[in-house]
Design a protein around this motif. Structure first.
Motif, PDB file in Angstrom:
ATOM      1  N   PRO A   1       5.626  -8.015  -1.682  1.00  0.00           N
ATOM      2  CA  PRO A   1       6.120  -8.353  -0.338  1.00  0.00           C
ATOM      3  C   PRO A   1       7.589  -8.036  -0.109  1.00  0.00           C
ATOM      4  N   LYS A   2       8.457  -8.402  -1.058  1.00  0.00           N
ATOM      5  CA  LYS A   2       9.889  -8.182  -0.865  1.00  0.00           C
ATOM      6  C   LYS A   2      10.201  -6.689  -0.788  1.00  0.00           C
ATOM      7  N   ALA A   3       9.616  -5.915  -1.689  1.00  0.00           N
ATOM      8  CA  ALA A   3       9.866  -4.475  -1.694  1.00  0.00           C
ATOM      9  C   ALA A   3       9.305  -3.826  -0.435  1.00  0.00           C
ATOM     10  N   ALA A   4       8.164  -4.319   0.035  1.00  0.00           N
ATOM     11  CA  ALA A   4       7.559  -3.755   1.244  1.00  0.00           C
ATOM     12  C   ALA A   4       8.452  -3.983   2.459  1.00  0.00           C
ATOM     13  N   SER A   5       8.957  -5.200   2.609  1.00  0.00           N
ATOM     14  CA  SER A   5       9.841  -5.497   3.730  1.00  0.00           C
ATOM     15  C   SER A   5      11.143  -4.711   3.624  1.00  0.00           C
TER      16      SER A   5
ATOM     17  N   MET B   1       3.517   9.273   7.820  1.00  0.00           N
ATOM     18  CA  MET B   1       4.260   9.614   6.624  1.00  0.00           C
ATOM     19  C   MET B   1       3.621   8.910   5.440  1.00  0.00           C
ATOM     20  N   VAL B   2       3.361   9.654   4.369  1.00  0.00           N
ATOM     21  CA  VAL B   2       2.767   9.097   3.152  1.00  0.00           C
ATOM     22  C   VAL B   2       3.766   9.294   2.023  1.00  0.00           C
ATOM     23  N   MET B   3       4.142   8.184   1.375  1.00  0.00           N
ATOM     24  CA  MET B   3       5.224   8.218   0.400  1.00  0.00           C
ATOM     25  C   MET B   3       4.867   7.375  -0.808  1.00  0.00           C
ATOM     26  N   THR B   4       5.676   7.493  -1.840  1.00  0.00           N
ATOM     27  CA  THR B   4       5.555   6.618  -3.007  1.00  0.00           C
ATOM     28  C   THR B   4       6.922   6.032  -3.323  1.00  0.00           C
ATOM     29  N   GLY B   5       6.939   4.905  -3.999  1.00  0.00           N
ATOM     30  CA  GLY B   5       8.217   4.320  -4.395  1.00  0.00           C
ATOM     31  C   GLY B   5       8.156   2.820  -4.458  1.00  0.00           C
ATOM     32  N   GLY B   6       9.174   2.242  -5.053  1.00  0.00           N
ATOM     33  CA  GLY B   6       9.208   0.804  -5.245  1.00  0.00           C
ATOM     34  C   GLY B   6      10.232   0.112  -4.388  1.00  0.00           C
ATOM     35  N   GLY B   7      10.378   0.532  -3.131  1.00  0.00           N
ATOM     36  CA  GLY B   7      11.408  -0.052  -2.278  1.00  0.00           C
ATOM     37  C   GLY B   7      12.703   0.728  -2.425  1.00  0.00           C
ATOM     38  N   GLY B   8      13.597   0.566  -1.465  1.00  0.00           N
ATOM     39  CA  GLY B   8      14.834   1.334  -1.507  1.00  0.00           C
ATOM     40  C   GLY B   8      14.560   2.819  -1.519  1.00  0.00           C
ATOM     41  N   TYR B   9      13.571   3.233  -0.754  1.00  0.00           N
ATOM     42  CA  TYR B   9      13.069   4.609  -0.805  1.00  0.00           C
ATOM     43  C   TYR B   9      14.135   5.641  -0.515  1.00  0.00           C
ATOM     44  N   LEU B  10      15.134   5.284   0.268  1.00  0.00           N
ATOM     45  CA  LEU B  10      16.105   6.288   0.691  1.00  0.00           C
ATOM     46  C   LEU B  10      17.269   6.460  -0.283  1.00  0.00           C
TER      47      LEU B  10
END
Length: 497
Positions: A49-53, A112-121
């Motif tokens: 949840p935290k990473a998603a937000s 947009m389809v992406m991967t990552g654990g939050g902080g994507y940018l």
């Protein structure tokens, strides 16, 4: 822009010594899935949840950073659909390990389809950020520039795809050179501006031809912004008012000569200016809800259908069908799953299904849209279809495709005054969609607003770009000719450009 993904897609690094994970639903051993909504994004993900937000807020920052190309106060409407998988290994099932991210189009805008654990940018995050930035720039630029020749559209998107947000102070860096594109023009040369102006009429190009055009468009936009910034700004201002592109360019660059020699020196020296600006405030409010197992199977079906890669169409369809079957086993009246399944049904079955979904989910606009489409397939153009389309539009006021379908219904039954309001709303929500612009043009024409009809039809032709087949392009040109011919007695100014 699937072809572009094939040219520029980011290859994944294979992870040795570790079996690939799968983005499954929790009932099959996967992570919990959730939907996070922010002001401009709908994010479906198996992140915590935290990473998603956090990622939803980062996407808002990403969008705001791109919008700085048109000023700190430019903030158009619209929602972008995002599917975010928890790590790169989850993506391997859908792309055979070839891509860390991809982007495509839905009737309501980009997905947009992406991967990552939050902080994507952040700079060290996984994923192909340039592909995402390129597609997002296309989407956003349509709000700023309602008319775009193809070289400007692709050149601007390529110029903006290198956008960076500094983690230290959240400053936005725009205008960095694209290393692959700069390397290409240095090794292979580039097209002249005259050649790029002809791009709009060219279709079915080879990959090599497309690559040369993309690289050349990026170079010319990068050069003009850096060396003739005021003139290029004037050119954009004129495009923002819907002026004819070639005339707008000629007016903005009147007296400017020696471009080809100057560009050659520009490429050789490699000197340019980048823009660093503070990131304006971005929306941080998010809403989260858990997704049901059926929702997850629909997401997996979409990924099997849309992901780039070498999987055969037959195998894609087989896997998609399995996911939809499981979704409907979990929830037999799941609207999104049934809408995808309905594409393969015959007309009576589709209508029966649509009526069941409306009865079961009377507050779901997608169910009403499916009913309207099923009635249309049966040739039903009277009150039942109108009521279904109006109900869908009421329940989905921010869906440009649903608003457009209502407007097009009124165009088909020759009631333009009824269709103008939903058509205008659809254009406001998605001004880069040629079909939506074409609907608005038809309603203007039916209303006797000839000059506006011709201008809107020309905008629609501008927005086709390379994804449109030759037949579609010819039909749009025929529409312009029809409007100009029919309007000629009433409007002498409606002449071919």
């Amino acid at each position: 822009m699937s072809l572009r993904l094939g040219i520029w897609g980011l290859a994944l690094t294979l992870f040795s010594g570790c079996a690939a994970s799968r983005a499954l639903c929790p009932a099959e051993g996967g992570r919990p899935w959730r939907e996070v909504r922010s002001t401009h994004f709908r994010l479906r993900t198996n992140l915590e949840p935290k990473a998603a937000s956090q990622t939803a807020v980062e996407l808002e920052a990403f969008r705001r950073a791109l919008l700085l190309a048109w000023g700190p106060d430019f903030d158009p409407p619209g929602t972008v659909d995002v599917i975010l998988l928890s790590n790169p290994r989850d993506m391997e099932e859908f792309t055979q390990g070839q891509y860390a991210g991809f982007a495509g189009q839905t009737p309501d805008g980009p997905r947009m389809v992406m991967t990552g654990g939050g902080g994507y940018l952040l700079p060290d995050a996984p994923g192909d950020k340039e592909t995402q930035a390129h597609e997002m720039a296309h989407y956003l630029s349509a709000f700023a520039l309602p008319r775009q020749p193809r070289w400007v559209a692709e050149g601007l998107a390529s110029y903006l795809q290198t956008v960076t947000i500094k983690p230290s102070n959240r400053d936005v860096v725009l205008g960095q050179a694209s290393r692959p594109l700069l390397r290409y023009v240095r090794e292979h040369g580039w097209l002249t501006l005259d050649e790029l102006w002809q791009w709009d009429g060219q279709t079915q190009q080879s990959s090599a031809e497309l690559q040369r055009h993309y690289a050349s468009a990026w170079l010319w936009v990068h050069y003009l912004i850096n060396e003739h910034g005021d003139r290029f700004g004037t050119f954009q201002d004129q495009l923002s008012r819907g002026e004819e592109p070639k005339r707008a360019f000629a007016a903005a660059f009147q007296g400017a000569t020696g471009f080809q020699e100057a560009v050659t020196q520009y490429v050789q020296l490699g000197r340019y200016v980048i823009s660093t600006q503070p990131l304006p405030p971005v929306p941080t409010q998010t809403q989260t809800r858990d997704l049901a197992p059926a929702d997850v199977h629909v997401i997996r079906a979409l990924l099997f259908t849309q992901a780039p890669g070498d999987t055969s169409p037959e195998e894609r369809q087989r896997k998609t069908d399995l996911e939809l079957a499981q979704a409907l086993k979990e929830d037999p009246t799941h609207v999104e799953a049934q809408r995808l399944r309905a594409e393969g049904l015959d007309k009576p079955e589709r209508l029966k299904l649509a009526r069941l979904l409306v009865e079961t989910h009377p507050e779901d606009g997608l169910a009403w849209a499916l009913l309207a489409d099923a009635l249309d397939a049966e040739g039903e153009l009277s009150a039942p279809q109108e009521q279904a389309r109006k109900r869908a539009a009421e329940l989905l006021p921010d869906s440009p495709s649903v608003q457009n379908e209502l407007a097009w219904y009124y165009a088909r039954i020759q009631q333009p005054q009824q269709g103008l309001a939903p058509a205008l709303r659809a254009v406001r929500l998605m001004p880069g969609n040629a079909g939506i612009l074409n609907t608005q043009a038809a309603l203007f024409f039916q209303s006797g607003r000839c000059k506006e009809a011709v201008a809107m039809a020309r905008r629609a032709l501008d927005m086709l770009h390379e994804q449109a087949p030759d037949t579609a392009r010819q039909k749009f040109k025929q529409v312009i000719t029809l409007y100009e011919t029919k309007c000629a007695p009433a409007s002498a100014s409606a002449k071919p450009e």
